[in-house]
Structure formats: structure tokens, C-alpha cells
Design a protein around this motif. Structure first.
Motif, PDB file in Angstrom:
ATOM      1  N   ALA A  54      -4.808 -15.906  -3.389  1.00 29.91           N
ATOM      2  CA  ALA A  54      -4.837 -16.206  -4.820  1.00 29.91           C
ATOM      3  C   ALA A  54      -4.269 -15.048  -5.630  1.00 29.91           C
ATOM      4  O   ALA A  54      -4.679 -13.897  -5.453  1.00 29.91           O
ATOM      5  N   PRO A  55      -3.333 -15.315  -6.530  1.00 25.44           N
ATOM      6  CA  PRO A  55      -2.763 -14.240  -7.353  1.00 25.44           C
ATOM      7  C   PRO A  55      -3.800 -13.427  -8.129  1.00 25.44           C
ATOM      8  O   PRO A  55      -3.655 -12.200  -8.227  1.00 25.44           O
ATOM      9  N   PRO A  56      -4.875 -14.041  -8.691  1.00 25.69           N
ATOM     10  CA  PRO A  56      -5.864 -13.204  -9.376  1.00 25.69           C
ATOM     11  C   PRO A  56      -6.530 -12.195  -8.438  1.00 25.69           C
ATOM     12  O   PRO A  56      -6.765 -11.043  -8.828  1.00 25.69           O
ATOM     13  N   PHE A  57      -6.835 -12.621  -7.223  1.00 25.20           N
ATOM     14  CA  PHE A  57      -7.403 -11.691  -6.245  1.00 25.20           C
ATOM     15  C   PHE A  57      -6.427 -10.559  -5.958  1.00 25.20           C
ATOM     16  O   PHE A  57      -6.806  -9.379  -5.946  1.00 25.20           O
ATOM     17  N   VAL A  58      -5.176 -10.907  -5.732  1.00 25.99           N
ATOM     18  CA  VAL A  58      -4.179  -9.903  -5.358  1.00 25.99           C
ATOM     19  C   VAL A  58      -3.985  -8.888  -6.476  1.00 25.99           C
ATOM     20  O   VAL A  58      -3.975  -7.670  -6.235  1.00 25.99           O
ATOM     21  N   VAL A  59      -3.833  -9.372  -7.712  1.00 27.74           N
ATOM     22  CA  VAL A  59      -3.520  -8.445  -8.792  1.00 27.74           C
ATOM     23  C   VAL A  59      -4.704  -7.527  -9.096  1.00 27.74           C
ATOM     24  O   VAL A  59      -4.507  -6.396  -9.562  1.00 27.74           O
ATOM     25  N   ILE A  60      -5.930  -7.972  -8.817  1.00 31.78           N
ATOM     26  CA  ILE A  60      -7.092  -7.123  -9.081  1.00 31.78           C
ATOM     27  C   ILE A  60      -7.391  -6.219  -7.892  1.00 31.78           C
ATOM     28  O   ILE A  60      -7.408  -4.983  -8.014  1.00 31.78           O
ATOM     29  N   TRP A  61      -7.620  -6.804  -6.721  1.00 35.38           N
ATOM     30  CA  TRP A  61      -8.154  -6.020  -5.607  1.00 35.38           C
ATOM     31  C   TRP A  61      -7.066  -5.290  -4.827  1.00 35.38           C
ATOM     32  O   TRP A  61      -7.292  -4.171  -4.368  1.00 35.38           O
ATOM     33  N   TYR A  62      -5.896  -5.896  -4.662  1.00 36.44           N
ATOM     34  CA  TYR A  62      -4.792  -5.153  -4.053  1.00 36.44           C
ATOM     35  C   TYR A  62      -4.376  -3.998  -4.965  1.00 36.44           C
ATOM     36  O   TYR A  62      -4.110  -2.887  -4.485  1.00 36.44           O
ATOM     37  N   SER A  63      -4.323  -4.281  -6.256  1.00 35.93           N
ATOM     38  CA  SER A  63      -3.960  -3.205  -7.192  1.00 35.93           C
ATOM     39  C   SER A  63      -4.994  -2.087  -7.165  1.00 35.93           C
ATOM     40  O   SER A  63      -4.644  -0.903  -7.250  1.00 35.93           O
ATOM     41  N   ALA A  64      -6.276  -2.449  -7.027  1.00 35.46           N
ATOM     42  CA  ALA A  64      -7.316  -1.422  -6.923  1.00 35.46           C
ATOM     43  C   ALA A  64      -7.135  -0.601  -5.642  1.00 35.46           C
ATOM     44  O   ALA A  64      -7.286   0.635  -5.657  1.00 35.46           O
ATOM     45  N   GLY A  65      -6.789  -1.278  -4.551  1.00 37.87           N
ATOM     46  CA  GLY A  65      -6.554  -0.565  -3.299  1.00 37.87           C
ATOM     47  C   GLY A  65      -5.359   0.365  -3.363  1.00 37.87           C
ATOM     48  O   GLY A  65      -5.299   1.355  -2.625  1.00 37.87           O
ATOM     49  N   ILE A  66      -4.397   0.067  -4.228  1.00 36.04           N
ATOM     50  CA  ILE A  66      -3.239   0.931  -4.424  1.00 36.04           C
ATOM     51  C   ILE A  66      -3.560   2.037  -5.424  1.00 36.04           C
ATOM     52  O   ILE A  66      -3.086   3.169  -5.304  1.00 36.04           O
ATOM     53  N   ALA A  67      -4.392   1.719  -6.413  1.00 39.52           N
ATOM     54  CA  ALA A  67      -4.737   2.699  -7.441  1.00 39.52           C
ATOM     55  C   ALA A  67      -5.593   3.833  -6.883  1.00 39.52           C
ATOM     56  O   ALA A  67      -5.467   4.983  -7.337  1.00 39.52           O
ATOM     57  N   ILE A  68      -6.444   3.535  -5.917  1.00 42.12           N
ATOM     58  CA  ILE A  68      -7.316   4.584  -5.363  1.00 42.12           C
ATOM     59  C   ILE A  68      -6.496   5.691  -4.704  1.00 42.12           C
ATOM     60  O   ILE A  68      -6.686   6.880  -5.015  1.00 42.12           O
ATOM     61  N   PRO A  69      -5.570   5.386  -3.780  1.00 42.01           N
ATOM     62  CA  PRO A  69      -4.729   6.459  -3.236  1.00 42.01           C
ATOM     63  C   PRO A  69      -3.896   7.161  -4.297  1.00 42.01           C
ATOM     64  O   PRO A  69      -3.641   8.373  -4.185  1.00 42.01           O
ATOM     65  N   SER A  70      -3.475   6.421  -5.328  1.00 40.43           N
ATOM     66  CA  SER A  70      -2.707   7.054  -6.406  1.00 40.43           C
ATOM     67  C   SER A  70      -3.547   8.107  -7.113  1.00 40.43           C
ATOM     68  O   SER A  70      -3.060   9.208  -7.419  1.00 40.43           O
ATOM     69  N   ALA A  71      -4.811   7.780  -7.379  1.00 45.03           N
ATOM     70  CA  ALA A  71      -5.704   8.741  -8.031  1.00 45.03           C
ATOM     71  C   ALA A  71      -5.991   9.932  -7.125  1.00 45.03           C
ATOM     72  O   ALA A  71      -6.001  11.088  -7.570  1.00 45.03           O
ATOM     73  N   VAL A  72      -6.204   9.652  -5.845  1.00 47.54           N
ATOM     74  CA  VAL A  72      -6.433  10.749  -4.886  1.00 47.54           C
ATOM     75  C   VAL A  72      -5.207  11.647  -4.807  1.00 47.54           C
ATOM     76  O   VAL A  72      -5.304  12.878  -4.776  1.00 47.54           O
ATOM     77  N   GLY A  73      -4.028  11.036  -4.779  1.00 49.22           N
ATOM     78  CA  GLY A  73      -2.791  11.808  -4.738  1.00 49.22           C
ATOM     79  C   GLY A  73      -2.622  12.684  -5.959  1.00 49.22           C
ATOM     80  O   GLY A  73      -2.157  13.833  -5.861  1.00 49.22           O
ATOM     81  N   ALA A  74      -2.991  12.156  -7.132  1.00 49.79           N
ATOM     82  CA  ALA A  74      -2.893  12.959  -8.354  1.00 49.79           C
ATOM     83  C   ALA A  74      -3.809  14.179  -8.284  1.00 49.79           C
ATOM     84  O   ALA A  74      -3.469  15.252  -8.801  1.00 49.79           O
ATOM     85  N   LEU A  75      -4.971  14.023  -7.652  1.00 48.40           N
ATOM     86  CA  LEU A  75      -5.888  15.150  -7.498  1.00 48.40           C
ATOM     87  C   LEU A  75      -5.380  16.152  -6.462  1.00 48.40           C
ATOM     88  O   LEU A  75      -5.524  17.371  -6.628  1.00 48.40           O
ATOM     89  N   LEU A  76      -4.782  15.635  -5.383  1.00 49.25           N
ATOM     90  CA  LEU A  76      -4.323  16.518  -4.304  1.00 49.25           C
ATOM     91  C   LEU A  76      -2.998  17.205  -4.632  1.00 49.25           C
ATOM     92  O   LEU A  76      -2.750  18.307  -4.137  1.00 49.25           O
ATOM     93  N   GLY A  77      -2.164  16.558  -5.437  1.00 48.46           N
ATOM     94  CA  GLY A  77      -0.825  17.087  -5.692  1.00 48.46           C
ATOM     95  C   GLY A  77      -0.799  18.535  -6.123  1.00 48.46           C
ATOM     96  O   GLY A  77      -0.089  19.358  -5.499  1.00 48.46           O
ATOM     97  N   PRO A  78      -1.540  18.934  -7.155  1.00 43.45           N
ATOM     98  CA  PRO A  78      -1.480  20.335  -7.588  1.00 43.45           C
ATOM     99  C   PRO A  78      -1.983  21.321  -6.537  1.00 43.45           C
ATOM    100  O   PRO A  78      -1.608  22.495  -6.570  1.00 43.45           O
ATOM    101  N   ARG A  79      -2.794  20.864  -5.601  1.00 45.15           N
ATOM    102  CA  ARG A  79      -3.314  21.752  -4.566  1.00 45.15           C
ATOM    103  C   ARG A  79      -2.397  21.787  -3.339  1.00 45.15           C
ATOM    104  O   ARG A  79      -2.144  22.848  -2.778  1.00 45.15           O
ATOM    105  N   VAL A  80      -1.908  20.611  -2.941  1.00 40.60           N
ATOM    106  CA  VAL A  80      -1.155  20.523  -1.693  1.00 40.60           C
ATOM    107  C   VAL A  80       0.327  20.843  -1.894  1.00 40.60           C
ATOM    108  O   VAL A  80       0.974  21.410  -0.992  1.00 40.60           O
ATOM    109  N   LEU A  81       0.879  20.498  -3.053  1.00 37.55           N
ATOM    110  CA  LEU A  81       2.323  20.596  -3.259  1.00 37.55           C
ATOM    111  C   LEU A  81       2.746  21.877  -3.987  1.00 37.55           C
ATOM    112  O   LEU A  81       3.934  22.051  -4.259  1.00 37.55           O
ATOM    113  N   ARG A  82       1.794  22.744  -4.306  1.00 38.33           N
ATOM    114  CA  ARG A  82       2.150  23.955  -5.029  1.00 38.33           C
ATOM    115  C   ARG A  82       3.105  24.813  -4.197  1.00 38.33           C
ATOM    116  O   ARG A  82       2.927  24.998  -3.011  1.00 38.33           O
ATOM    117  N   TRP A  83       4.137  25.352  -4.856  1.00 33.90           N
ATOM    118  CA  TRP A  83       5.116  26.184  -4.164  1.00 33.90           C
ATOM    119  C   TRP A  83       4.484  27.482  -3.708  1.00 33.90           C
ATOM    120  O   TRP A  83       3.663  28.056  -4.372  1.00 33.90           O
TER     121      TRP A  83
END
Length: 215
Positions: free
Chosen positions: A186-215
Motif C-alpha cells: 500500500a502506498p500509504p504504508f510505503v511513504v510512511i514506514w519506508y520513509s521512516a526507515g530511510i530517515a533513521i539512517p539519515s539522522a544517524v549519518g548526520a550525527l556521525l558525519g562531523p565525527r567520522v568524516l573530519r579531515w
């Protein structure tokens, strides 16, 4: 050797602009080619394929779900590549991401409006809403690790955004792999829960980026 300040300056001085643009894409493609099979094996080990996958292939909603996550992954890949080097423009790719999400929201809204009122809750929650986002996040983990390691060898300067883009890419690819297990169409399921599953790694990446990617 890390492409840190001296190496980056040397490349900019001696290489063509096309060569400079191609380096991040090639390294990130290699990382993805190594990590995606690992995430697929993880899915098969922990979740197995959807037994109704063959029947789902005949469903337009299955291909809409695939189109959504593929569009996000296909946009996230050049976004990660651009954020792996200084000064690259990313606004057009952000608009492309917004367009993909917007079109899926429209499809989900139309699905809800056309459904009988008693079915709308099931279209949103399905049978697996509690596990969808955590399992996508789990499958995204090896992809994020490989992507961040590849980006460390490059020259990102917007570290929070670069980390978020790495998480977006890993979440989208993880969602694509997860779709082979997930029975929900169902598209409503996909847009909510798949998007949430993609948003979580995005948020984690934003937190890790300044620590892991610093020159």
C-alpha cells in the motif's frame, strides 16, 4: 592514501574537472557494490524472501514501491558524490528528492481517498509497521559503514550534510533490499514506514558525519 588537503590540491591542479568529479563516484560505486551484497545476505539470513513475491511482481503497487526507493537511491548516490568534494552544487538533487517524496505522498493520498473508510487504517499500518523501519535501518548499517569509509578517503567539507546523504543512500538501498522480504504494497504504508526507515539512517549519518568524516 587519504585525499586530504595536499592530495586534493594536487588533483585540482593537475587533473581535469571531469577526472575530479569522477573520483568520488567511482569510489562510492565500489563501496556500494561491496556493501549491498552483504546487506542482501543479511536480509536472507534474518528474514528470508517474501513467499508471495512472485504474485507481488504482478501488482502495479509493488513496482510503485520499487520506483520510490530506487528514485531515492538514484538521487542519493550523486548527492553523496557531490558532498564528497568541496563546492559542488546539490540544490537540484534536493529538489529531485522532494519531487520523489511528493509524488509518493500524492499516490498515498489518492489511495486513502479511494479506499473504504474501514480499510484506511490497514493501508497505513499494514501488518508489519512495527518492524519495517527498524529492519530497513538494520540492512542500511553495512551500506552506511562502507559509504562513510569511502567518503573518508575523499574531501567532504559539509560534514553533517555529507553524513546525512550517506545515511540517505544507505537507507534507500536498504529499503530496496528489504522490499524483497516485505509483503506490504500500500502506498500509504510505503511513504510512511519506508520513509521512516530511510530517515533513521539519515539522522544517524548526520550525527556521525562531523565525527567520522573530519579531515
Amino acid at each position: 592514501m587519504n585525499m586530504k588537503t595536499d592530495a586534493l590540491i594536487a588533483m585540482l591542479a593537475t587533473g581535469s574537472s571531469q577526472e575530479v568529479r569522477n573520483v568520488p563516484a567511482s569510489r562510492l560505486s565500489l563501496a556500494l557494490c561491496l556493501a549491498a551484497p552483504a546487506a542482501t545476505l543479511l536480509m536472507l539470513a534474518l528474514m528470508d524472501l517474501n513467499p508471495a513475491l512472485g504474485a507481488a511482481l504482478a501488482e502495479p503497487r509493488f513496482w510503485l514501491k520499487l520506483a520510490y526507493v530506487i528514485a531515492l537511491a538514484a538521487t542519493a548516490m550523486p548527492l553523496v558524490a557531490r558532498l564528497s568534494r568541496p563546492g559542488a552544487r546539490v540544490a537540484p538533487l534536493l529538489w529531485a528528492l522532494a519531487l520523489a517524496v511528493g509524488l509518493m505522498v500524492i499516490a498515498a493520498t489518492g489511495s486513502l481517498l479511494l479506499a473504504e473508510s474501514g480499510m484506511r487504517s490497514h493501508l497505513v499500518f499494514g501488518d508489519t509497521w512495527k518492524v519495517c523501519a527498524p529492519l530497513i535501518t538494520l540492512l542500511a548499517a553495512p551500506i552506511m559503514l562502507a559509504t562513510l569509509l569511502a567518503m573518508r578517503e575523499l574531501a567532504p567539507t559539509r560534514l553533517k550534510s555529507a553524513g546525512a546523504a550517506a545515511g540517505l543512500l544507505s537507507g534507500a538501498v536498504g529499503a530496496l533490499i528489504y522490499s524483497a522480504h516485505c509483503p506490504e504494497l500500500a502506498p500509504p504504508f510505503v511513504v510512511i514506514w519506508y520513509s521512516a526507515g530511510i530517515a533513521i539512517p539519515s539522522a544517524v549519518g548526520a550525527l556521525l558525519g562531523p565525527r567520522v568524516l573530519r579531515w
